[in-house]
Structure formats: C-alpha cells, structure tokens
Design a protein around this motif. Structure first.
Motif, mmCIF file in Angstrom:
data_model
loop_
_atom_site.group_PDB
_atom_site.id
_atom_site.type_symbol
_atom_site.label_atom_id
_atom_site.label_comp_id
_atom_site.label_asym_id
_atom_site.label_seq_id
_atom_site.Cartn_x
_atom_site.Cartn_y
_atom_site.Cartn_z
ATOM 1 N N ASN A 164 0.827 -1.210 0.000
ATOM 2 C CA ASN A 164 0.000 0.000 0.000
ATOM 3 C C ASN A 164 0.860 1.258 0.000
ATOM 4 O O ASN A 164 0.572 2.232 -0.723
ATOM 5 C CB ASN A 164 -0.918 -0.013 1.224
ATOM 6 C CG ASN A 164 -1.885 1.146 1.247
ATOM 7 O OD1 ASN A 164 -2.438 1.530 0.217
ATOM 8 N ND2 ASN A 164 -2.107 1.716 2.418
ATOM 9 N N GLU A 165 1.926 1.260 0.784
ATOM 10 C CA GLU A 165 2.805 2.430 0.861
ATOM 11 C C GLU A 165 3.514 2.652 -0.477
ATOM 12 O O GLU A 165 3.675 3.808 -0.919
ATOM 13 C CB GLU A 165 3.815 2.254 1.989
ATOM 14 C CG GLU A 165 4.722 3.451 2.233
ATOM 15 C CD GLU A 165 3.996 4.717 2.651
ATOM 16 O OE1 GLU A 165 4.506 5.827 2.350
ATOM 17 O OE2 GLU A 165 2.894 4.608 3.260
ATOM 18 N N PHE A 166 3.940 1.595 -1.114
ATOM 19 C CA PHE A 166 4.529 1.737 -2.454
ATOM 20 C C PHE A 166 3.518 2.345 -3.428
ATOM 21 O O PHE A 166 3.857 3.224 -4.227
ATOM 22 C CB PHE A 166 5.002 0.379 -2.985
ATOM 23 C CG PHE A 166 6.415 0.020 -2.620
ATOM 24 C CD1 PHE A 166 7.479 0.838 -2.974
ATOM 25 C CD2 PHE A 166 6.693 -1.160 -1.934
ATOM 26 C CE1 PHE A 166 8.789 0.507 -2.662
ATOM 27 C CE2 PHE A 166 8.001 -1.502 -1.611
ATOM 28 C CZ PHE A 166 9.046 -0.668 -1.974
ATOM 29 N N GLU A 167 2.292 1.870 -3.354
ATOM 30 C CA GLU A 167 1.258 2.377 -4.258
ATOM 31 C C GLU A 167 0.976 3.857 -4.008
ATOM 32 O O GLU A 167 0.759 4.625 -4.949
ATOM 33 C CB GLU A 167 -0.026 1.561 -4.105
ATOM 34 C CG GLU A 167 0.108 0.143 -4.664
ATOM 35 C CD GLU A 167 -1.119 -0.705 -4.418
ATOM 36 O OE1 GLU A 167 -1.991 -0.289 -3.630
ATOM 37 O OE2 GLU A 167 -1.197 -1.804 -5.004
ATOM 38 N N LYS A 168 1.003 4.265 -2.751
ATOM 39 C CA LYS A 168 0.813 5.685 -2.419
ATOM 40 C C LYS A 168 1.890 6.547 -3.060
ATOM 41 O O LYS A 168 1.661 7.716 -3.385
ATOM 42 C CB LYS A 168 0.846 5.880 -0.897
ATOM 43 C CG LYS A 168 -0.393 5.402 -0.165
ATOM 44 C CD LYS A 168 -0.226 5.638 1.332
ATOM 45 C CE LYS A 168 -1.431 5.153 2.122
ATOM 46 N NZ LYS A 168 -1.209 5.338 3.589
ATOM 47 N N ARG A 169 3.074 5.957 -3.229
ATOM 48 C CA ARG A 169 4.197 6.687 -3.823
ATOM 49 C C ARG A 169 4.294 6.481 -5.341
ATOM 50 O O ARG A 169 5.309 6.768 -5.954
ATOM 51 C CB ARG A 169 5.499 6.242 -3.146
ATOM 52 C CG ARG A 169 5.487 6.470 -1.635
ATOM 53 C CD ARG A 169 6.813 6.101 -1.004
ATOM 54 N NE ARG A 169 6.725 6.092 0.451
ATOM 55 C CZ ARG A 169 7.742 6.354 1.264
ATOM 56 N NH1 ARG A 169 8.940 6.634 0.763
ATOM 57 N NH2 ARG A 169 7.584 6.318 2.578
ATOM 58 N N LYS A 170 3.206 5.934 -5.917
ATOM 59 C CA LYS A 170 3.090 5.775 -7.382
ATOM 60 C C LYS A 170 4.054 4.740 -7.950
ATOM 61 O O LYS A 170 4.455 4.821 -9.101
ATOM 62 C CB LYS A 170 3.270 7.121 -8.107
ATOM 63 C CG LYS A 170 2.394 8.252 -7.570
ATOM 64 C CD LYS A 170 0.925 7.915 -7.655
ATOM 65 C CE LYS A 170 0.054 9.072 -7.159
ATOM 66 N NZ LYS A 170 -1.386 8.725 -7.112
ATOM 67 N N PHE A 171 4.441 3.774 -7.134
ATOM 68 C CA PHE A 171 5.253 2.653 -7.597
ATOM 69 C C PHE A 171 4.345 1.568 -8.169
ATOM 70 O O PHE A 171 3.239 1.343 -7.666
ATOM 71 C CB PHE A 171 6.017 2.008 -6.439
ATOM 72 C CG PHE A 171 7.325 2.639 -6.074
ATOM 73 C CD1 PHE A 171 8.515 1.970 -6.306
ATOM 74 C CD2 PHE A 171 7.370 3.878 -5.443
ATOM 75 C CE1 PHE A 171 9.739 2.523 -5.918
ATOM 76 C CE2 PHE A 171 8.573 4.441 -5.066
ATOM 77 C CZ PHE A 171 9.762 3.769 -5.312
ATOM 78 N N THR A 172 4.821 0.876 -9.186
ATOM 79 C CA THR A 172 4.278 -0.429 -9.492
ATOM 80 C C THR A 172 5.052 -1.438 -8.648
ATOM 81 O O THR A 172 6.188 -1.184 -8.240
ATOM 82 C CB THR A 172 4.431 -0.773 -10.985
ATOM 83 O OG1 THR A 172 5.794 -0.561 -11.389
ATOM 84 C CG2 THR A 172 3.518 0.099 -11.837
#
Length: 304
Positions: A148-156
């Motif tokens: 979730n934290e990666f997704e918040k930072r626009k990571f795939t």
C-alpha cells in the motif's frame, strides 16, 4: 538484530544495503539497472511488461527469512531463518531507506562518462519495486501495508512468493501490480528434493496458493526456474497445476549458475535457451497457450 554483525557485513560486502534498525529489509542494485544506465541492455521485465530497468528498486522486507532452501537459490542459505524472529521496521522507514540506499549505490555512475545522464537522474526516483531480492516477502508482518505504501508513492510492485503462506496471500487487501508464484516442481517428490521446504506440508500449502491465484484482480504469473537434470520433466503435471492456477502469464526461466548455488549445482544444471524454449513450448501446448515473448540473454520465455 536478526543477523549478526558479521553476517550483515558479509551481505554488505556483496552489495546489499540494509534499511531500518532491525537488519531484515534492504536493497541491492540489480545487474540490469546498471546495464540500463550504461545503455548496454535492459531486464526482460522491461521487454515483457514495460518496467524501466533503470528505475527499478530491487528490495526485500525479509532478507534473512524463508521457509525453503532451494538448491538453485543464489543466496547464502546458511544465513536463512525459516520463521520470523524479532522486531521489525515499518513500511515507510523501509521504503525511505531503500530508496536512499539505491541512490547511494548508484552515485559512482555520476562520474562515469558512459552513463546515460537522463537515465541516471531518473534512477534517483525509482518507480517499480521488485519485492524479490531475497527471502520470502510474505513473512514480513506488514507486507500488505508495504504494498500500500509503495502504491501511495506511485510505484508499481512485483511481488514474488513461494506460496507457502497462502493465508497471507488470501488476506491481502492491497494487491501488487503483478503477483508471482514460484512453481519449481511438477509433483511433491521433486518439490521436496529441489525446494527443500523447512516446514511441514509445503507442497499442500503451495497448492492452496495456486488455487487462490485466479481470485486476484492483479496481473498474475507462474514462474518456473528450470534446473537441467532436476525439474525439467513431467510437463503434463506442470500443466495441470498451471491450469488450476490460471495465471495471466507463465515465465519459464533457466537456472543461472551464480552465487552460492554453485556450491549445490554445476554448470551442467544450467539449460541453454533452446532447451528452455522447448520446455516452454510443451507447457504452452498442454495449457492451450502460446509463447508471446522471450529473452535469449536471460534464458527466459513468456507464455500467455
């Protein structure tokens, strides 16, 4: 600390950089990230899925933890603990420190005249997390929050799992961009021999995860590491398991004789690309699929 000071120094010497305070998470620059910055090639994930190699963060939240000791693994399995022990760092700290480590490890390229300056600048801000560096990521207690934290930072996010914690996979509220399940054996006997599970009922638990795979909304992939003379057999049995999982993709990839795996296997166990392709063709035909891409240099074939 999960790892001793000596164990941590040993991994750092080989290129690892640890994140947080508890020495269970970290990053390491991928061979293909370096190649891409020098315009000398890209990872097959870029060719297959469009991931930019120079902006890929190779990391793990569970470096010392895995409940398998696979013969083909390039890691030092003497450091591997088979269940989680000790405290752990939160996802934000892990990601912050891994990105910082990535930047520090790449700083030497800024003095390299061969480096692509645009790519080098972009590499400071990675956009994909390959959650697969070492260990079994789902053993990290906050794997859901990490995604979730990666997704918040626009990571795939590309999450690679051995499938033994099917309960954790089933409970994920935040799915990765692509979920890999490792399927490295066609049956229980071969699985026990090549994957060397350190917990009971490993084969049964892997099969539970295979049954779960089609319920994911994210892109899914079965990855098979082909070890010549060990598991490149019984394509019919592989196909039955793959059909049960019904993944979006299948990656058939050669074992590479590198790292600590050389203490367990030899060059004779590393198949040629033509052998990998032949095996992939058998899998494709038996599952009603087709080969859609391949990378000869990485000895990997993509089936869809």
């Amino acid at each position: 600390m999960v790892l001793t000071k000596e164990e941590q120094e040993k991994l750092e010497y080989s290129g690892y950089r640890f994140a947080g305070q508890h020495s269970h998470a970290g990053a390491k620059i991928c061979h293909w990230t370096k190649k891409s910055i020098l315009n000398e090639g890209e990872c097959y994930k870029q060719k297959f899925y469009g991931i930019e190699s120079h902006r890929c963060l190779q990391m793990s939240p569970a470096i010392p933890f895995c409940h398998q000791k696979c013969s083909f693994c390039w890691r030092d399995l003497s450091l591997t603990k088979t269940e989680w022990k000790g405290d752990y760092d939160d996802p934000k700290t892990i990601i912050d420190d891994c990105v910082k480590a990535q930047r520090n490890l790449l700083c030497g390229f800024f003095g390299n005249e061969k480096a692509d300056k645009k790519k080098l600048e972009e590499s400071k801000d990675p956009t994909n997390a390959a959650i697969s560096l070492a260990g079994e990521p789902t053993l990290y207690p906050e794997i859901d929050d990490l995604i979730n934290e990666f997704e918040k930072r626009k990571f795939t996010t590309f999450l690679v799992s051995n499938g033994l914690l099917y309960e954790k996979l089933r409970a994920l509220e935040n799915e990765p961009t692509q979920l890999y399940l490792s399927l490295d054996a066609p049956n229980k006997k071969t699985y026990n021999s090549i994957c060397n599970p350190q917990i009971n009922d490993g084969w049964t638990k892997l099969n539970r995860s295979l049954e779960l795979l089609s319920s994911f909304d994210s892109r899914t992939c079965i990855r098979t590491t082909c070890v010549k003379g060990e598991n490149m057999k019984n394509p019919e049995e592989y196909s039955e398991l793959i059909n049960k999982a019904n993944p979006d993709y299948i990656e058939i990839k050669a074992y590479m004789c590198v790292g600590y795996s050389r203490k367990r296997l030899t060059l004779d166990n590393m198949p040629e690309h033509t052998e990998v392709r032949d095996f992939a063709e058998k899998i494709a035909n038996l599952t009603g699929r087709e080969i859609v891409n391949e990378s000869e240099i990485s000895r990997v074939v993509l089936v869809k």
